[in-house]
Design an enzyme around this catalytic site. Structure first.
Site, PDB file in Angstrom:
ATOM      1  CG  HIS A  76     -60.485 -45.048 -34.619  1.00  0.00           C
ATOM      2  ND1 HIS A  76     -61.513 -45.811 -34.112  1.00  0.00           N
ATOM      3  CD2 HIS A  76     -60.410 -43.960 -33.800  1.00  0.00           C
ATOM      4  CE1 HIS A  76     -62.025 -45.214 -33.042  1.00  0.00           C
ATOM      5  NE2 HIS A  76     -61.363 -44.090 -32.835  1.00  0.00           N
ATOM      6  CD  GLU A  77     -57.712 -41.434 -33.591  1.00  0.00           C
ATOM      7  OE1 GLU A  77     -58.310 -40.338 -33.522  1.00  0.00           O
ATOM      8  OE2 GLU A  77     -57.879 -42.334 -32.759  1.00  0.00           O
ATOM      9  CG  HIS A 116     -62.309 -39.375 -34.539  1.00  0.00           C
ATOM     10  ND1 HIS A 116     -63.570 -39.379 -33.995  1.00  0.00           N
ATOM     11  CD2 HIS A 116     -61.619 -40.343 -33.867  1.00  0.00           C
ATOM     12  CE1 HIS A 116     -63.646 -40.302 -33.053  1.00  0.00           C
ATOM     13  NE2 HIS A 116     -62.466 -40.905 -32.956  1.00  0.00           N
ATOM     14  CG  ASP A 153     -63.944 -42.601 -30.194  1.00  0.00           C
ATOM     15  OD1 ASP A 153     -63.459 -43.034 -31.253  1.00  0.00           O
ATOM     16  OD2 ASP A 153     -63.327 -41.827 -29.432  1.00  0.00           O
TER      17      ASP A 153
END
Length: 929
Positions: A155-156, A159, A166
């Site tokens: 998830h990170e 980014h 998000d």
């Protein structure tokens, strides 16, 4: 229109280049050069290293499947702090450092706040700065709240690497959907769950239905979305990676464009997979056939700092007072900037090189003074940069068999056609080259050396009053030590004066600094009259004068007084140039100092592409708001442009109140190098710490729904999201390094090439039959000046408005007169009839037009619901919680059990008494009259 299309293409191309410091490379689908750095403040724990390995290994497999067998993690370096014990398997880093870390394992920003996040303050598709994990998260202590660490890592990484955002929104957790119901902000809509208010006090937890807010018509603040624990939906990783079934990113087909997610706002309603598919990574890879190998890990331990100064003493250094200015800056570096415990050597070069000092470990002021004696006194000869670098390597090898991770600080003012001949040797050496270019003719080949070795590229002109050379050396504080040990620059300024002219000012020493405070004053001709007063008005006495280098300094041992210090300098000669520099260290190792970091969005630029200046102000990891931040951008010949940087969430600034102050830079005067310096000032009661949760973080899971019952996780620590604590006054300055600009026209052009900046903070509210809009005004040239007019259009379809803005219904804006850039704009209108049948929302967007008829990009799309949404149907009785987040039964449950038991027993007794009474009455004789 053709000019605009070409400009937009150039803008996208150059903004994507960035100046990110990451050393990550993509090779045959695998990411190499990833650096995970453990903060020096983290207590030693070998288990943490093993858990990092487990996390990345799991993340690599999950990433491979989530990207349709396209990407994986190939090799990872784990950077271990210097204060941990030495072990045979720990190697010395080469170019790896905290500055280049992709992942930081650091203590939480506030106690108990273990939420993983990515520092990301740029636009969609642009790389982030770093990922922040806490030790407790990596150790697996927060899995219930965030999911498995490998999934969170992916998830990170999305980014960080691909610039996606998000798909949940804590600020807008619910929205009015086309279904005319209130929906949770999520992607995809296939994720199921219930909306509830869940509150705990002590051991008592109560679940209640969500109430609607009379103003927003949505659920009130305490309402949360609790997902079903068992799902079949596979998307999306950027919503809630902790759901077991989630294994993919939302794509064009299942993306929820209705939701007010940051992904929709920042990426123009494109799905995360659309953004990833448009990345350079994606375009340069193909799907793999076989599964990837597991990641390979290297354990690297920070060692004592090794620095060799390689200083140019060629004939050209005799002009423009360069040799003396170099010595002033080098003395400041040796007396104040370089940390105790470091090893320092020195080499001079002209057409040959001279070893002037082998490595000396700095233990006290004695070693510092000894190194000062080795500085050059005469400028003569030609320029042989490679000779200087090779001798620098030799100085290091005289004390160490390897030069991995050692640093060469190379200062030169001249061109050297042979410099490129040693680039390969520099690449293979394992050393880091920091390049300080002095004057307009410093060699370009050395810039490549600093780039490939992860070093700094710094630049100073011959305009001594700008203090650029001292700033450049001051920027070379170690990035591998704790912030409490680093020398921070509080002031740096200068003036050109005539005889008897005065240079007066103040320096604020706040309570987070004050240790080892150092004042440096320089002059060009004669020593000025110097007065320095502490906050009580008391003179600090006589400064140490170094007449040979035309400087005086004051070193205050221990921790000095907090408050406003005053200085006055009076010139004794005509055409005098005076400068003052003030540095200090953290007063207390347990209290993080306020810091400022500055950078441009890229290291090279081609006109007419704009650039963006960034300055980040933090205390630890907490953003500082409300500061006055000014950027000074100096060109190759000393022309200086001054910009006020803003943290307003408009123009170049992506997020409001995140502690990152930004501004577009477009006033390019010439080709060549430019330098950046930033000054920040915080007035008392004007600046605040922002205690809000950071943006771009992994979703916190409040609990799971199992068979209709909430199984809650431990609540997040109670921190008022709106709390902003006041700070005392402070001042800081920081160098943002150098950048290079090309293709600037030789003569000023009358053609306007800069359109207004895109409006990114458009908001809409519906009040009966009127829609009110607010936004921040753009400028004639991005965020400077005033636009000529606004074009506002509306539609019942998001995609139609986004893709066919010019064909949408236009709103009459005759009475809308634009204000100056960065002002707040407001406009109210009645929407009338839109063409789409059965439209449930009105979508609004703006374009601005400047005096030259150049138009901005279409703004973010705001929306207003044309109905009052319905709350979900909730049964009157809510099932009690089976598993509250504490052990044992809650007080409320016990009370219900006791009361229920009493009622049941009472009913049974009543029935029994009644039946017995009836039996007795039936056997008794009747009494008549």
């Amino acid at each position: 229109m053709e000019l605009l299309r070409n400009f937009v293409f150039l803008l996208a191309l150059y903004l994507l280049q960035g100046s990110n410091t990451s050393l990550v490379r993509l090779d045959n689908n695998g990411y190499e050069g990833i650096i995970i750095a453990i903060d020096p403040a983290v207590p030693e724990d070998e288990t943490l290293i093993e858990k990092i390995k487990d996390m990345v290994t799991a993340a690599s497999t999950y990433l491979f499947e989530a990207t349709e067998k396209r990407f994986f993690f190939k090799n990872v370096s784990i950077l271990i702090p210097e204060n941990w014990k030495n072990k045979s398997q720990y190697k010395r880093p080469k170019h790896e450092s905290y500055k280049h870390a992709d992942v930081l394992v650091s203590p939480p920003t506030l106690p108990g706040r273990d939420q993983p996040y990515t520092k990301q303050f740029t636009a969609c598709e642009e790389k982030g700065e770093y990922i922040h994990f806490t030790p407790d998260f990596v150790l697996g202590k927060k899995q219930n709240e965030f999911g498995p660490s490998g999934r969170v890592c992916v998830h990170e990484w999305a980014h960080l690497r691909w610039g996606v955002f998000d798909e949940y929104n804590d600020d807008e957790p619910f929205y009015s959907a086309k279904s005319k119901k209130i929906e949770a902000t999520r992607c995809s809509r296939g994720i199921t769950g219930i909306n509830r208010v869940y509150k705990c006090q002590g051991n008592s937890c109560v679940t209640s239905r969500c109430k609607t807010d009379s103003k927003t018509k949505l659920y009130e603040k305490d309402c949360q979305f609790f997902p079903d624990k068992y799902q079949t939906e596979k998307t999306s990783i950027m919503f809630m990676q902790g759901i077991d079934s989630v294994a993919e990113f939302c794509n064009e087909k299942n993306h929820n464009r209705e939701a007010p997610s940051l992904q929709n706002k920042m990426c123009n309603f494109r799905s995360t997979w659309e953004v990833i598919s448009n990345s350079e990574d994606f375009r340069n890879t193909t799907v793999m056939v076989a599964p990837p190998p597991p990641p390979v890990f290297s354990l690297l331990k920070i060692r004592e700092r090794i620095v060799c100064l390689v200083l140019d003493k060629s004939g050209s250094m005799g002009g423009f007072n360069r040799l003396n200015r170099m010595n002033q800056a080098a003395k400041h570096f040796l007396l104040q900037t370089i940390e105790n415990g470091s090893w320092v050597g020195m080499v001079h070069f002209d057409n040959t090189a001279y070893i002037k000092s082998n490595l000396i470990q700095i233990i006290s002021s004695n070693e510092r003074r000894k190194l000062l004696e080795s500085l050059p006194t005469v400028a003569t000869g030609g320029t042989s940069i490679c000779s200087g670098i090779k001798s620098g390597f030799q100085v290091i090898r005289n004390a160490n068999s390897q030069i991995d991770g050692s640093e060469i600080v190379l200062l030169t003012d001249g061109e050297d056609s042979s410099a490129k001949t040693c680039i390969d040797e520099v690449k293979q050496s394992g050393a880091i080259i920091h390049f300080i270019a002095l004057g307009p003719n410093a060699d370009e080949a050395v810039r490549e050396m600093s780039n490939v070795t992860g070093g700094e590229h710094l630049f100073a002109t011959d305009e001594a009053q700008n203090n650029g050379l001292i700033d450049a050396f001051a920027a070379l504080a170690s990035g591998n030590t704790d912030a409490s040990q680093q020398s921070l620059q509080l002031e740096s300024k200068g003036l050109k004066l005539n005889s008897n002219g005065w240079m007066n000012g103040t320096v604020i020493i706040d309570s987070t600094v004050g240790k080892d405070t150092f004042f440096l004053i320089t002059w060009n001709q004669q020593p000025p009259i110097i007065s320095v007063l502490d906050p009580t008005g008391k003179s600090v006495g006589t400064l140490t004068e170094d007449s040979a280098s035309k400087m005086a300094y004051l070193s205050i041992p221990g921790t000095t007084k907090v408050g406003v210090w005053t200085y006055t300098l009076q010139a004794k000669a005509n055409s005098e140039t005076l400068t003052i520099t003030v540095n200090s260290r953290a007063a207390n190792s347990s209290v993080p100092p306020i810091t400022v970091k500055a950078k441009m969005n890229k290291d090279t630029n081609s006109f007419p592409s704009p650039m963006i200046v960034y300055a980040e102000i933090l205390q630890g990891y907490i953003p500082i708001l409300g500061a006055n931040v000014t950027a000074f951008i100096e060109s190759n010949t000393g022309n200086t442009e001054v910009l006020e940087l803003l943290d307003n969430g408009a123009g170049a600034d992506s997020f409001k109140n995140d502690g990152v102050y930004s501004r577009y830079f477009t006033t390019f005067k010439e080709n060549g190098r430019y330098s950046l310096k930033v000054r920040a000032h915080g007035g008392e009661n004007a600046v605040m710490r922002n205690l809000r949760h950071p943006l771009n973080r992994a979703a916190y899971v409040p609990g799971w729904v199992v068979n209709g019952t909430i199984e809650a996780n431990l609540p997040r620590p109670e921190i008022d999201e709106n709390t902003q604590t006041n700070l005392e006054s402070f001042t800081r300055t920081a160098s943002g390094g150098a950048f290079v600009v090309s293709n600037v026209p030789n003569l000023p052009s009358s053609t306007d090439v800069f359109p207004p900046s895109q409006i990114t903070d458009l908001e809409a509210t519906l009040d009966e039959d009127e829609i009110s809009l607010t936004w921040t005004a753009p400028g004639d040239n991005f965020d400077v000046g005033k636009v000529q007019k606004y074009i506002i259009r509306i539609s019942g379809s998001i995609l139609d408005l986004r893709d066919n803005f010019d064909n949408a219904l236009q709103v009459n804006t005759t009475d809308l007169l634009p204000n100056e850039a960065n002002s707040k704009e407001t406009f109210t209108f009645k929407p009338g009839n839109i063409s789409e049948e059965n439209a449930t929302h009105i979508f609004i967007a703006i374009r601005s037009v400047d005096q030259s008829n150049l138009t901005s990009q279409v703004s973010n799309i705001a929306q207003a619901a044309l109905f009052v949404p319905q709350a979900e149907d909730i049964p009157d009785e809510i099932p009690p919680d089976k598993n509250p987040p504490t052990s044992g039964l809650s007080i409320s449950t016990l009370v219900l059990l006791v009361v229920g038991t009493v009622i049941i027993v009472s009913v049974i007794l009543s029935i029994t008494i009644y039946v017995l009474s009836k039996k007795r009455n039936s056997s008794r004789p009747r009494t008549g009259f």
